[in-house]
Design an enzyme around this catalytic site. Structure first.
Site, PDB file in Angstrom:
ATOM      1  N   GLY A  39      11.035  -5.112  37.050  1.00 29.58           N
ATOM      2  CA  GLY A  39       9.740  -5.806  37.861  1.00 29.58           C
ATOM      3  C   GLY A  39       8.247  -4.907  36.955  1.00 29.58           C
ATOM      4  NE  ARG A  40       4.706  -1.881  39.799  1.00 36.11           N
ATOM      5  CZ  ARG A  40       4.924  -2.008  40.631  1.00 36.11           C
ATOM      6  NH1 ARG A  40       4.371  -2.622  42.056  1.00 36.11           N
ATOM      7  NH2 ARG A  40       5.570  -0.784  41.552  1.00 36.11           N
ATOM      8  CB  ILE A  41       7.531  -1.649  33.687  1.00 32.25           C
ATOM      9  CG1 ILE A  41       7.137  -0.229  34.291  1.00 32.25           C
ATOM     10  CG2 ILE A  41       7.806  -0.766  31.584  1.00 32.25           C
ATOM     11  CD1 ILE A  41       6.702   1.534  34.729  1.00 32.25           C
ATOM     12  CB  SER A  66      13.959   3.946  34.195  1.00 32.29           C
ATOM     13  OG  SER A  66      15.463   3.925  34.948  1.00 32.29           O
ATOM     14  NE  ARG A  67      11.653   8.460  38.618  1.00 34.10           N
ATOM     15  CZ  ARG A  67      10.257   8.533  37.865  1.00 34.10           C
ATOM     16  NH1 ARG A  67      10.592   8.726  36.114  1.00 34.10           N
ATOM     17  NH2 ARG A  67       9.331   8.737  38.724  1.00 34.10           N
ATOM     18  CD  GLU A  81      13.112  14.385  33.455  1.00 35.81           C
ATOM     19  OE1 GLU A  81      11.931  15.214  33.918  1.00 35.81           O
ATOM     20  OE2 GLU A  81      13.819  13.334  32.729  1.00 35.81           O
ATOM     21  CG  HIS A 137       9.756  12.403  32.213  1.00 34.33           C
ATOM     22  ND1 HIS A 137      10.834  12.116  33.516  1.00 34.33           N
ATOM     23  CD2 HIS A 137       8.592  11.026  32.357  1.00 34.33           C
ATOM     24  CE1 HIS A 137       9.663  11.558  34.184  1.00 34.33           C
ATOM     25  NE2 HIS A 137       9.168  10.942  33.630  1.00 34.33           N
TER      26      HIS A 137
END
Ligand code: NAD
Length: 304
Positions: free
Chosen positions: A151-153, A229-230, A259, A278
């Site tokens: 995708g974008r990243i 990412s996550r 987190e 993060h």
């Protein structure tokens, strides 16, 4: 407009505040501990901005009959039950591109920090140690970088990695890359062939623990995993096991299953693991772009 639990810089942004006022809206910042507190605090809200919590679940959305627009103050929108919002006639928005370059640069910074042992060597430099410990630096030029999620990243990471002279493999079940330098392959082939694997997928039921014991075991024992990412995309328990057993060479993580990362977490204190709390998205530029996106979407919706 109610803004939830925004923990960032609360300085007034004159330009954006003026645009909200012109559209006839006022901003109220609320810190709500749970759904019930949110329903109470936001009962009169037409628009809610949510950063992390409380989540806008079906139950919460059903109890906010006035709500017309829910915006995620950020990229991912797992905090909003989009299906429930759609059924209830509530529009949903996010700011998908405000930090694309920042996160890509952070992933690349971590990748370079791993390949050049920057953090490990910095600790020695700070302590006055000279040429101490195993030299495991790697040359990025000529290495293979696997980008999971184009995708974008992911596409930005791929472009810059190519500029460093790396061979780039990409895996994405949906998007076809138009970058001739990216060879798109299957997930397993990417894992087996990459010196560095950088993860750029959304957290969905399909990507939850995409990196588990099985997929980590397909990576090369000297390979590094970079995750900006996550947290839920990587099973931390499986990663710790793979690191302990030497089945993976290094890891660089900006996101975690829990987190903040608990103090006693076994990912801490390792020479071959880099942890950033993060922070990948943060810069004054991304902050400005995020505000503009959220205020802009709100004003546009208020005017229609
Ligand atoms: P994007 O939507 O542009 O790209 C995601 C890509 O992942 C898409 O091309 C999609 O087809 C692909 N994808 C979906 N499922 C996949 C799978 N199972 N395997 C491989 N690819 C898959 O998103 P983006 O803007 O590039 O963001 C990527 C990730 O970065 C998101 O998880 C986002 O939440 C995260 N992010 C993190 C931070 C941070 O602060 N660390 C900041 C912004 C974004």
């Amino acid at each position: 407009v109610v803004q939830l639990e925004y923990v960032g810089d609360l300085a007034p942004y004159d330009e954006e505040e003026a645009a909200l006022a012109e559209a006839g809206a006022a901003l109220k910042v609320v810190r709500a501990a749970d759904g019930d507190a949110l329903v109470e605090a936001a009962a009169d809200a037409d628009v809610i901005w949510v950063e992390w919590t409380p989540h806008l679940t079906r139950d919460v959305l059903e109890r906010l009959p006035r709500l017309g627009l829910a915006i995620r103050w950020g990229v991912g929108y797992e905090q909003i039950d989009v299906a429930a919002a759609t059924e209830l006639g509530i529009a949903v928005a996010n700011a998908p591109a405000y930090c694309t370059e920042d996160v890509a640069e952070h992933a690349l910074a971590m990748l370079l920090a791993v390949s050049r042992q920057v953090v490990y060597r910095d600790r020695q430099g700070q302590q006055g140690l000279w040429r101490h410990g195993p030299a495991r630096q790697k040359r990025l030029a000529g290495s293979t970088v696997g980008v999971v999620g184009l995708g974008r990243i992911g596409r930005h990471v791929a472009r810059v990695a190519t500029a460093f002279g790396a061979t780039v493999l990409g895996y994405d079940p949906v998007v076809r890359s138009d970058d001739p330098a990216v060879r798109q392959v299957g997930f397993e082939e990417l894992l087996a062939a990459s010196d560095f694997v950088s993860v750029h997928v959304p957290l969905t039921p399909e990507t939850h623990h995409l990196f588990d014991a099985d997929s980590l075991s397909l990576m090369r024992p000297d390979a590094a995993l970079v995750n900006t990412s996550r947290g839920g995309v990587v099973s931390q328990a499986a990663l710790v096991e793979a690191l302990d057993a030497g089945r993976i060479g290094a890891a660089a993580l900006d996101v975690f299953e829990q987190e903040p990362l608990p103090a006693e977490n076994p990912l801490r204190g390792r020479d071959n693991v880099i942890l950033t709390p993060h922070e990948a998205a943060n810069s004054p530029q991304s902050g400005r772009d995020l505000r503009r996106a959220v205020y802009g979407a709100t004003v546009q919706w208020l005017r229609t």
